[in-house]
Design a protein around this motif. Sequence first.
Motif, PDB file in Angstrom:
ATOM      1  N   MET A   1       1.017   8.465  -7.955  1.00 56.61           N
ATOM      2  CA  MET A   1       1.320   9.255  -9.119  1.00 56.61           C
ATOM      3  C   MET A   1       0.518  10.105  -9.358  1.00 56.61           C
ATOM      4  N   SER A   2       0.808  11.412  -9.885  1.00 55.17           N
ATOM      5  CA  SER A   2      -0.089  12.518 -10.129  1.00 55.17           C
ATOM      6  C   SER A   2      -0.951  12.365 -11.436  1.00 55.17           C
ATOM      7  N   HIS A   5       0.960  13.112 -14.709  1.00 55.42           N
ATOM      8  CA  HIS A   5       2.163  12.317 -15.025  1.00 55.42           C
ATOM      9  C   HIS A   5       1.532  10.812 -15.451  1.00 55.42           C
ATOM     10  N   HIS A   7       2.648   6.838 -17.376  1.00 56.15           N
ATOM     11  CA  HIS A   7       3.659   6.008 -17.596  1.00 56.15           C
ATOM     12  C   HIS A   7       3.716   6.060 -18.940  1.00 56.15           C
ATOM     13  N   ARG A  36       9.542  10.473 -11.628  1.00 46.93           N
ATOM     14  CA  ARG A  36       9.660   8.823 -11.448  1.00 46.93           C
ATOM     15  C   ARG A  36       8.636   8.568 -10.156  1.00 46.93           C
ATOM     16  N   THR A  37       8.280   7.361 -10.353  1.00 50.52           N
ATOM     17  CA  THR A  37       7.624   6.636  -9.266  1.00 50.52           C
ATOM     18  C   THR A  37       8.714   6.218  -8.073  1.00 50.52           C
ATOM     19  N   GLU A  38       7.967   5.912  -6.813  1.00 54.41           N
ATOM     20  CA  GLU A  38       8.770   5.485  -5.902  1.00 54.41           C
ATOM     21  C   GLU A  38       9.731   4.277  -6.359  1.00 54.41           C
ATOM     22  N   LEU A  43       7.968   8.582 -15.535  1.00 58.48           N
ATOM     23  CA  LEU A  43       6.719   9.362 -15.480  1.00 58.48           C
ATOM     24  C   LEU A  43       6.855  10.520 -16.281  1.00 58.48           C
TER      25      LEU A  43
END
Length: 133
Positions: A1-2, A5, A7, A36-38, A43
């Motif tokens: 996650m950057s 960004h 949650h 979006r996360t994997e 995000l």
Amino acid sequence: MSRAHVHIGEVATRTGLSHRTIRYYEEMGLLTPSARTEGGFRLYGEADIERLLLVKPMKPMGFSVEEMRQLVDALDVLADADASAADASAARTQLDAIHEDALTRVAELQEATARAEAFTQQLTQLSSPAAEH
């Protein structure tokens, strides 16, 4: 996650909106997660949070979700360097109309607040010991 960004929980904390409201606004087209996360979790970036903070006061002022969408759509057009002059002009007109509507609603709320304050002052006078005589 950057680091840019966050949650939905962080967005909820920073905006004071519930997870449910944020998801509802997404369903209604007011917001699109920036990434979006994997695993598929939403995000959001700073621009998303700013958008939510902009529309948040509209609900208690009586604006509908459609009016909120009109605002964010107009702002999106105005931020688009490739938007046509006609589209930009229409967006500016929409933004101006929403602004005028907001000013009217604020004036109405101020009048309602003044009436409520006058009422509570009357109640204070009626409930004071001097009023019992």
